[in-house]
Design a protein around this motif. Structure first.
Motif, short mmCIF file in Angstrom:
data_model
loop_
_atom_site.label_atom_id
_atom_site.label_comp_id
_atom_site.label_asym_id
_atom_site.label_seq_id
_atom_site.Cartn_x
_atom_site.Cartn_y
_atom_site.Cartn_z
N GLU A 78 -81.44 -12.82 -34.85
CA GLU A 78 -81.84 -12.66 -33.45
C GLU A 78 -81.23 -13.81 -32.66
N TYR A 80 -80.21 -14.97 -28.32
CA TYR A 80 -80.16 -14.68 -26.88
C TYR A 80 -78.74 -14.98 -26.42
N TYR A 86 -71.95 -10.10 -26.16
CA TYR A 86 -72.32 -8.82 -26.78
C TYR A 86 -71.10 -7.90 -26.89
N TYR A 118 -79.32 -4.46 -28.66
CA TYR A 118 -79.18 -5.43 -27.57
C TYR A 118 -80.03 -5.01 -26.39
N ARG A 123 -81.56 -10.16 -22.72
CA ARG A 123 -80.37 -10.78 -23.32
C ARG A 123 -80.58 -11.04 -24.81
N LEU A 125 -80.18 -10.11 -28.68
CA LEU A 125 -79.34 -9.41 -29.66
C LEU A 125 -80.05 -9.45 -31.01
#
Length: 134
Positions: A78, A80, A86, A118, A123, A125
């Motif tokens: 995980e 941000y 991305y 995503y 924001r 991921l």
């Protein structure tokens, strides 16, 4: 300081071939059709399993377990990140087989993307990478 604490398990270092990864992100370095990224992560989890074979003996007592010796690892990540990072990751996803620096033990590990999620609003991921045993 232990050997594990010398490494930074909160940074995912990933590199591989890229296919149309959008604009350049501040997290990456590109050369021709290859990209290297260092992604600061909020969480990296690893799940390692060994391959075990069970043989059930009919007419006898119980069963036999044998350790096949093979390990497989699944990395849940995980982080941000911004949209440009991305799109680079999606380029890696579509571009071929990447490698990562193993975040806990070090060394280069071949991986395959299992899935990518995503959230543009947050924001956030989420990646699931599976180790490719060579």
């Amino acid at each position: 300081m232990t050997e594990i604490s010398k490494k930074n398990p909160q940074i995912l270092k990933i590199k591989g071939p890229i296919k149309e990864g959008g604009g350049l992100s501040v997290l990456e370095i590109r050369t021709n059709s290859m990209v290297e990224m260092e992604i600061p992560c909020s969480e990296i989890e690893i799940n390692i399993e060994r391959r075990i074979q069970r043989t059930i003996l009919h007419g006898g007592e119980g069963d036999d377990l044998s350790d096949q010796g093979a390990e497989s690892a699944i990395y849940d990540i995980e982080a941000y990140i911004e949209v440009d990072a991305y799109t680079t990751i999606m380029g890696l996803f579509r571009g071929g087989q990447p490698t990562i620096e193993e975040p806990f033990e070090g060394g280069e590990v071949k991986v395959a993307f299992k899935n990518i999620q995503y959230s543009a609003a947050k924001r956030l991921l989420k990646l699931r990478l599976i180790e490719d045993i060579i």
